[in-house]
Design an enzyme around this catalytic site. Structure first.
Site, PDB file in Angstrom:
ATOM      1  N   ASP A  10     -52.304  13.736 -27.043  1.00 11.89           N
ATOM      2  CA  ASP A  10     -52.864  14.438 -28.192  1.00 11.89           C
ATOM      3  C   ASP A  10     -54.292  14.846 -27.832  1.00 11.89           C
ATOM      4  O   ASP A  10     -54.865  14.345 -26.857  1.00 11.89           O
ATOM      5  CB  ASP A  10     -52.835  13.502 -29.409  1.00 11.89           C
ATOM      6  CG  ASP A  10     -53.505  14.097 -30.625  1.00 11.89           C
ATOM      7  OD1 ASP A  10     -53.194  15.245 -30.981  1.00 11.89           O
ATOM      8  OD2 ASP A  10     -54.390  13.417 -31.193  1.00 11.89           O
ATOM      9  N   ASP A  12     -57.326  16.096 -30.498  1.00 11.84           N
ATOM     10  CA  ASP A  12     -58.340  15.641 -31.453  1.00 11.84           C
ATOM     11  C   ASP A  12     -58.077  14.201 -31.868  1.00 11.84           C
ATOM     12  O   ASP A  12     -56.987  13.866 -32.322  1.00 11.84           O
ATOM     13  CB  ASP A  12     -58.333  16.532 -32.696  1.00 11.84           C
ATOM     14  CG  ASP A  12     -58.623  17.979 -32.366  1.00 11.84           C
ATOM     15  OD1 ASP A  12     -59.776  18.401 -32.500  1.00 11.84           O
ATOM     16  OD2 ASP A  12     -57.688  18.698 -31.931  1.00 11.84           O
ATOM     17  N   ASP A 168     -53.435   9.248 -31.482  1.00 11.91           N
ATOM     18  CA  ASP A 168     -54.199   8.386 -32.392  1.00 11.91           C
ATOM     19  C   ASP A 168     -53.644   8.334 -33.804  1.00 11.91           C
ATOM     20  O   ASP A 168     -54.204   7.631 -34.651  1.00 11.91           O
ATOM     21  CB  ASP A 168     -55.650   8.886 -32.471  1.00 11.91           C
ATOM     22  CG  ASP A 168     -55.751  10.219 -33.208  1.00 11.91           C
ATOM     23  OD1 ASP A 168     -56.405  10.273 -34.266  1.00 11.91           O
ATOM     24  OD2 ASP A 168     -55.153  11.192 -32.737  1.00 11.91           O
TER      25      ASP A 168
END
Length: 226
Positions: A10, A12, A168
């Protein structure tokens, strides 16, 4: 157990902290629609589902024409200020260099439009580490659907059990889990701890990826929830 042949990251909240710039872009459109400014902690709750979702949630009660206009303004501002305050998380550049030494292809899979992904990765000097960069507009579906992950696996000719996905938020863990790949949750990012409960492994910082079995040439099946 097959060796790991692909790493998916991922963007951001995993590789970069872009919240300050996203907050500026969000407050731009809120002010233009007569709404008060909000803080980074508020914007953190809006990210993860792409720009349109963020704009819609940032402008409650605003009509569709105004949302469309705001989306254009948001994207234009974000592109022009993509790395004013955005920065890699501690240890990301150095760890990517170490991971590159493993000879495993690495790709980015984000819910941010691919042009923005390439722009920010280029500005921060990270793009060179990745064999592929995929965004919200690269496939018909976006995370948490497993479809983007499956599409990346297909493109690289890699079986699910040969891939690790690092992210995240629940979007990353759900997408990876649905596709059958190994998942690593980054507890330092934007998601709450509860969003990472289904991850095969959790890390408190990016360099800790180097402590995982796949990075040490061990069987990835040795990974346990931690």
């Amino acid at each position: 157990m097959d060796p790991i042949r692909l790493l998916i990251f991922d963007l951001d909240g995993t590789l970069i902290d872009s919240l300050p710039d996203l907050t500026d872009a969000t407050n731009l459109i809120r002010e233009r629609n007569g709404l008060p400014r909000i803080g980074v902690s508020d914007v953190r709750k809006l990210v993860g589902q792409g720009a349109r979702s963020l704009v819609e949630r940032a402008l409650p009660g605003v009509g569709e024409p105004e949302v469309e206009q705001a989306l254009e303004e948001f994207l234009a501002y974000n592109l022009a200020h993509i790395a004013d305050k955005t920065h890699p998380y501690p240890g990301v550049p150095e760890t990517l260099i170490e991971l590159s030494g493993l000879g495993i292809p690495m790709v980015v899979l984000s819910n941010k439009n691919v042009a923005l992904c390439r722009e920010v990765l280029g500005k921060l000097g990270l793009e060179r580490h990745f064999t592929g960069i995929f965004g919200a507009d690269s496939f018909p579906y976006r995370k948490p659907s497993p479809e983007p992950v499956l599409a990346v696996l297909s493109e690289f000719g890699v079986a699910a059990g040969q891939c690790v996905m690092v992210g995240d938020s629940v979007n990353d863990i759900a997408a990876g889990g649905g596709a059958g790949v190994w998942t690593v949750g980054c507890s330092y990012g934007y998601g709450d701890a509860s969003e990472l409960e289904e991850a095969h492994y959790r890390v408190p910082d990016f360099p800790s990826l180097l402590d995982l079995p796949f990075a040490q040439g061990k069987n990835v099946a040795a990974m346990k929830k931690s």
